[in-house]
Design a protein around this motif. Sequence first.
Motif, PDB file in Angstrom:
ATOM      1  N   TYR A 166       0.373  -0.697   0.027  1.00  0.00           N
ATOM      2  CA  TYR A 166      -0.237   0.332   0.011  1.00  0.00           C
ATOM      3  C   TYR A 166       0.914   1.235   0.028  1.00  0.00           C
ATOM      4  N   ASP A 226      -7.141   4.520   5.934  1.00  0.00           N
ATOM      5  CA  ASP A 226      -6.160   3.835   4.237  1.00  0.00           C
ATOM      6  C   ASP A 226      -7.575   2.273   4.462  1.00  0.00           C
ATOM      7  N   SER A 253      -6.732  -1.485   3.223  1.00  0.00           N
ATOM      8  CA  SER A 253      -5.653  -2.750   4.183  1.00  0.00           C
ATOM      9  C   SER A 253      -6.260  -3.684   5.108  1.00  0.00           C
ATOM     10  N   ARG A 288       3.625  -1.137   3.368  1.00  0.00           N
ATOM     11  CA  ARG A 288       3.292  -0.338   3.272  1.00  0.00           C
ATOM     12  C   ARG A 288       4.238   0.264   3.050  1.00  0.00           C
TER      13      ARG A 288
END
Length: 410
Positions: free
Chosen positions: A194, A212, A215, A234
């Motif tokens: 991500y 976010d 996730s 990440r």
Amino acid sequence: MQHVSWFDARTLLHAEGSLHAAATERVALPSAIGRVLAEPLKSPLPVPHYDSSAMDGYALAGRGPWQLLASQESQPGENVHRKTVPLEAGQATPILTGGLLPPGADAVLRLEHARLSNDGDLAMIEALPHFFERSPHLQPAVGDDIRRAGEELAAGATVLAAGIRLGARHIGSLATLGFDSLPVYTQPTVALAYTGNEIITGGLPGPGEVRDAFSPQFPFIIESFGARVTSTVRLQDSAPNFHHWLDHTAADILMLTGGSSTSDVDWVRRVLTELGATYIFESVAIRPGHPALAALLPDGRLVLGLPGNPLAAHVALYSYLPAVLAGIFGQPLAQLPTGTLTAAVPGYSTKDLRLIPVTIEVTPGGVHLTPQDKTRSHMLTGFASADALALLPPEGAEAEKNCQFLGLPV
Ligand SMILES: Nc1nc2c(c(=O)[nH]1)N[C@H]1C(S)=C(S)[C@@H](COP(=O)(O)OP(=O)(O)OC[C@H]3O[C@@H](n4cnc5c(N)ncnc54)[C@H](O)[C@@H]3O)O[C@H]1N2
Ligand code: MOO
């Protein structure tokens, strides 16, 4: 720039997946839920596999009244379903639901349809006639309340075809057939990265910060498609970070969120080019989700780049990953069902195909698709309660228009 249609993007990914057919492994029954069956399954037994009683009552031979043969003594914990005595015409013996039918028995009399009496020293049993008013002899007919071996399936009958996704209900049925393990395809592995320095993973985001939206549920969605998420990271937005991740991550599919657009700060394409990746496509003619990309690294790993905008990312995830996986699992690309719109959808400024979140209602009149509102690329509230993505032309569509849709199974 390989700019492709949504249909071509899916077809190309399906074809790529087909070149990497999954290996087969055997897994224990409970672990097979959600896995794809690699071989057709044939029943090793007839189903049911023995003649048995469908009710608690008495197994009967011939016409009544019947002499009741006492069942043998049983020990606590003993399996009395296997215990039985052979019967001759005019005899009966107690039997439980699922109990092995005694040799000679030709019907079962339910407990509540029976009357016990004595004839001298003999325990006798008769059928209560008012329960059998439609039977010629006012008693059970041959075969009543008996489950015959093989009446559901013959031994060797195909029970499931290869390529089906095993659900929890399949497993119960296969357990009754005696399977302990099943041949399934190995799960393609997915590594997730991500991006987005502005992304925070907890609490209330301040201005310029974003919670976010991927996730918490992407791994679940990906695994529900049949793949296995082996790592998630990440990545701070930078070319070296991305380069390092691609170099050091072992997975069949490397999936990245964000960083896909063409502006100067977007380094994804630059790194892919540096690494000698070959594009399957660089963008797709849809809204939302046009900056999605797919590329092959020289060692065969597939990179899927999902746009950062949350709805665009979800549209890309549901559109492309199942297409690759279908290829890997030897399945055809799913045909898209159609339905009719319950309301008009206004036109849009680009020439791209649009994927609009809709809810589905099935009535005797057909499949009805109700467009959600709040469905721009950065919005998830309409998508959250949608059942499917309707495929609509850029100029919009009138109510009652028939259109294809992609289901959102998870
Ligand atoms: N000049 C142009 N700008 C943009 C274009 C364009 O063609 N020209 N395309 C727009 C479209 S369409 C999309 S989609 C996005 C794609 O952007 P990126 O894939 O590079 O993603 P980011 O820039 O990193 O983020 C975009 C947007 O999404 C938010 N985001 C990112 N990750 C998350 C997450 N995990 N959870 C929630 N939200 C996330 C991010 O904060 C940005 O708001 O580019 C447009 N711009
Ligand atoms: O195409 Mo963008 O992906 O509209 O959000």
